[in-house]
Design a protein around this motif. Structure first.
Motif, short mmCIF file in Angstrom:
data_model
loop_
_atom_site.label_atom_id
_atom_site.label_comp_id
_atom_site.label_asym_id
_atom_site.label_seq_id
_atom_site.Cartn_x
_atom_site.Cartn_y
_atom_site.Cartn_z
N ILE A 155 60.05 17.08 57.27
CA ILE A 155 61.33 17.77 57.23
C ILE A 155 62.44 16.75 57.50
O ILE A 155 62.54 16.20 58.60
CB ILE A 155 61.39 18.91 58.26
CG1 ILE A 155 60.27 19.93 57.99
CG2 ILE A 155 62.76 19.60 58.19
CD1 ILE A 155 60.19 21.03 59.03
N PHE A 156 63.24 16.49 56.49
CA PHE A 156 64.37 15.58 56.61
C PHE A 156 65.68 16.37 56.63
O PHE A 156 65.79 17.42 56.01
CB PHE A 156 64.42 14.60 55.43
CG PHE A 156 63.18 13.76 55.26
CD1 PHE A 156 62.63 13.07 56.34
CD2 PHE A 156 62.57 13.64 54.02
CE1 PHE A 156 61.49 12.29 56.19
CE2 PHE A 156 61.44 12.86 53.85
CZ PHE A 156 60.89 12.19 54.93
N VAL A 157 66.67 15.84 57.33
CA VAL A 157 68.02 16.41 57.29
C VAL A 157 69.00 15.34 56.84
O VAL A 157 68.81 14.14 57.13
CB VAL A 157 68.45 16.98 58.66
CG1 VAL A 157 67.52 18.10 59.09
CG2 VAL A 157 68.51 15.90 59.73
N PHE A 168 67.19 19.33 67.08
CA PHE A 168 68.29 18.47 67.49
C PHE A 168 67.94 17.00 67.26
O PHE A 168 68.83 16.20 66.93
CB PHE A 168 68.66 18.70 68.96
CG PHE A 168 69.82 17.86 69.38
CD1 PHE A 168 71.11 18.16 68.95
CD2 PHE A 168 69.64 16.74 70.19
CE1 PHE A 168 72.19 17.36 69.30
CE2 PHE A 168 70.71 15.95 70.55
CZ PHE A 168 71.99 16.26 70.12
N SER A 169 66.68 16.63 67.44
CA SER A 169 66.29 15.23 67.24
C SER A 169 66.62 14.75 65.84
O SER A 169 67.12 13.63 65.65
CB SER A 169 64.79 15.07 67.50
OG SER A 169 64.46 15.34 68.84
N GLY A 170 66.30 15.58 64.84
CA GLY A 170 66.62 15.20 63.47
C GLY A 170 68.11 15.07 63.25
O GLY A 170 68.59 14.11 62.61
N ILE A 171 68.87 16.02 63.77
CA ILE A 171 70.33 15.99 63.64
C ILE A 171 70.91 14.79 64.37
O ILE A 171 71.77 14.06 63.85
CB ILE A 171 70.92 17.30 64.19
CG1 ILE A 171 70.55 18.48 63.27
CG2 ILE A 171 72.42 17.20 64.37
CD1 ILE A 171 70.91 19.84 63.82
N GLU A 172 70.43 14.54 65.57
CA GLU A 172 70.94 13.43 66.39
C GLU A 172 70.67 12.09 65.73
O GLU A 172 71.53 11.19 65.72
CB GLU A 172 70.29 13.51 67.78
CG GLU A 172 70.90 12.59 68.82
CD GLU A 172 70.11 11.32 69.05
OE1 GLU A 172 70.40 10.63 70.03
OE2 GLU A 172 69.24 10.97 68.21
N THR A 173 69.48 11.91 65.17
CA THR A 173 69.16 10.66 64.47
C THR A 173 70.12 10.43 63.31
O THR A 173 70.60 9.31 63.09
CB THR A 173 67.71 10.69 63.97
OG1 THR A 173 66.81 10.79 65.09
CG2 THR A 173 67.37 9.45 63.16
N ILE A 185 70.86 10.35 57.74
CA ILE A 185 69.60 11.08 57.63
C ILE A 185 68.84 11.05 58.94
O ILE A 185 68.96 10.13 59.75
CB ILE A 185 68.71 10.52 56.49
CG1 ILE A 185 68.46 9.01 56.67
CG2 ILE A 185 69.34 10.81 55.15
CD1 ILE A 185 67.50 8.43 55.65
N GLY A 186 68.05 12.11 59.16
CA GLY A 186 67.19 12.22 60.32
C GLY A 186 65.92 12.95 59.95
O GLY A 186 65.76 13.42 58.81
N GLU A 187 64.99 13.07 60.91
CA GLU A 187 63.71 13.74 60.65
C GLU A 187 63.36 14.63 61.82
O GLU A 187 63.46 14.23 62.98
CB GLU A 187 62.60 12.72 60.41
CG GLU A 187 61.27 13.35 60.04
CD GLU A 187 60.26 12.37 59.49
OE1 GLU A 187 59.12 12.80 59.19
OE2 GLU A 187 60.58 11.16 59.37
N VAL A 206 61.49 14.57 70.91
CA VAL A 206 61.83 14.42 72.33
C VAL A 206 63.30 14.74 72.63
O VAL A 206 63.66 15.01 73.77
CB VAL A 206 61.47 13.00 72.80
CG1 VAL A 206 62.49 11.96 72.30
CG2 VAL A 206 61.32 12.93 74.31
N GLY A 207 64.15 14.71 71.60
CA GLY A 207 65.58 14.93 71.80
C GLY A 207 66.42 13.92 71.06
O GLY A 207 67.65 13.96 71.13
N GLY A 208 65.76 13.00 70.35
CA GLY A 208 66.48 12.02 69.54
C GLY A 208 66.47 10.63 70.13
O GLY A 208 65.81 10.35 71.13
N ILE A 209 67.21 9.76 69.49
CA ILE A 209 67.21 8.34 69.85
C ILE A 209 67.80 8.13 71.25
O ILE A 209 67.26 7.36 72.06
CB ILE A 209 68.01 7.54 68.81
CG1 ILE A 209 67.26 7.53 67.46
CG2 ILE A 209 68.26 6.11 69.29
CD1 ILE A 209 68.03 6.89 66.33
#
Length: 396
Positions: A24-26, A94-99, A37-39, A286-289
């Motif tokens: 799942i990519f965003v 949120f991790s995908g969005i944050e990345t 982009i994030g995942e 985990v919550g992103g970078i």
């Protein structure tokens, strides 16, 4: 610069589905036209449901914010629904969005993400791979110790200096449990034959998927100590690090854990209980970078190291690379073989892997772009989740 739009892609992976059945990519876009982009890693719902969840989180807590306002967005999302506690689904989203926000910031500043995280402390990352089957295999590499040893030697010849495998038996909804002598014999045989095949050229990374009770894990670990594994991964289920700490005290093998944990708070319990000395968070859960960077900082004060987990697509791996290049207490990074094949196909430029090491592209942001032609040509239409386990009891 404000976040204005989001697009979600769920891409099906070809059999045998290395990295899961789908990714799942965003893609976030700002009002001024910069995208990132994030995942999102493995929420426990069908992706058709997760896509709606992602859009809802974006509309409620992200849209209209600057991509640099990560702390503000994290706290708002973390508190959604009056929860304020670790939630794997919410934090994966949120991790995908944050990345993607870090990717945008890097592009806007014309700097790679690792520069925004303190700068590089190394130029490359030592990598390891799981043992994977080949189409021509006549037996199962996960059950045939001779084939596993042969495959391990092949990976070492390519340059890998770490080989991971998990022959302790199937995992189930009824873990932790006491594994039987047959499973213990098989586990020891795998270790012995792979060690003989690779000698001291590679570390052995022994995985268990949280299958065992502490007593069972200690019993098995003591049989494996003579093969000097680099780690004993997630020996007990993830919810009670106090019990995993009993294993860490009962074996000479370093204990690692973290792929199923969420947020600095859960990792704090691991560190405070001395349950593991190697942390394997998944940046896409985990919550992103930024949350992962905080966890790495906490680990540094305990002389613990990080070895981020990867069982998904290449966007999370790109995030891992930038994080680890800027982190002093990095140990080793998971790679799905050489990150080519379909992991390379979904990117315009594949992640760079050479002779056992991962490298960042020095382009702004994460340094990668999605190949949307490949992604849209591979929609996910099945009903299974990214990963599944046996949901029923069986004869232990």
């Amino acid at each position: 610069m404000k976040l204005s739009d989001i697009k979600v892609y769920t891409v099906a992976t070809p059999a045998p589905h290395f990295g899961g059945r789908y990714w799942i990519f965003v893609k976030l876009t700002t009002a001024c036209g910069i995208d990132g982009i994030g995942e999102v890693y493995s929420p426990p719902f069908h992706p058709s449901v997760v896509e709606k969840m992602i859009e809802d989180v974006f509309e409620r807590n992200v849209k209209g914010n600057a991509p640099s306002e990560i702390e503000r967005m994290y706290r708002n999302v973390y508190s959604t629904g009056y929860s304020q506690r670790p939630d794997p689904t919410l934090m994966s989203i949120f991790s995908g969005i944050e990345t993607a926000c870090w990717d945008i910031q890097g592009k806007a500043l014309n700097r790679p993400v690792y520069d925004l995280l303190g700068g590089k402390v190394r130029d490359r990352l030592r990598s390891y791979t799981y043992l994977y089957p080949k189409p021509e295999d006549k037996t199962n590499v996960y059950a045939d110790s001779d084939l596993a040893a042969e495959r391990a030697a092949e990976y070492v010849a390519q340059g890998f200096t770490g080989i991971k495998f998990d022959p302790a038996g199937p995992y189930t909804a009824f873990d932790g449990r006491f594994i039987n002598l047959e499973d213990m014999d098989r586990a020891e045989t795998f270790c012995r034959k792979i060690r003989e095949a690779v000698g001291s050229k590679a570390d052995l990374l022994f995985g268990t998927h949280g299958q065992m009770t502490p007593a069972s894990a200690i019993r098995l670990a003591q049989r494996l100590e003579k093969y000097e594994p680099l780690w004993f991964e997630e020996p007990t289920p993830p919810d009670m690090p106090e019990e995993m700490a009993l294993v860490a005290r009962g074996t000479k093998i370093p204990v690692s854990t973290g792929e199923r944990l969420v947020s600095k708070y859960e990792f704090s319990r691991v560190l405070q209980n001395r349950a593991a000395s190697i942390l394997q968070f998944a940046v896409g859960r985990v919550g992103g970078i930024w949350e992962a960077k905080k966890i790495a900082g906490m680990a540094e004060t305990f002389y613990a190291q990080i070895a981020p987990h990867l069982y998904c697509g290449p966007v999370e791996e790109a995030a891992n690379i930038h994080l680890c290049l800027s982190t002093p207490n990095f140990l080793i990074q998971e790679s799905i073989q050489d990150m080519r094949s379909f992991h390379g196909d979904v990117l315009k430029t594949p992640i760079k892997w050479e002779e056992g090491y991962l490298y960042a592209h020095d382009a702004p942001g994460l340094g990668i772009e999605l190949n949307e032609d490949v992604i849209t040509a591979n929609p996910y239409t099945d009903n299974d989740l990214h990963l599944e386990f046996h949901p029923y009891d069986f004869d232990f």
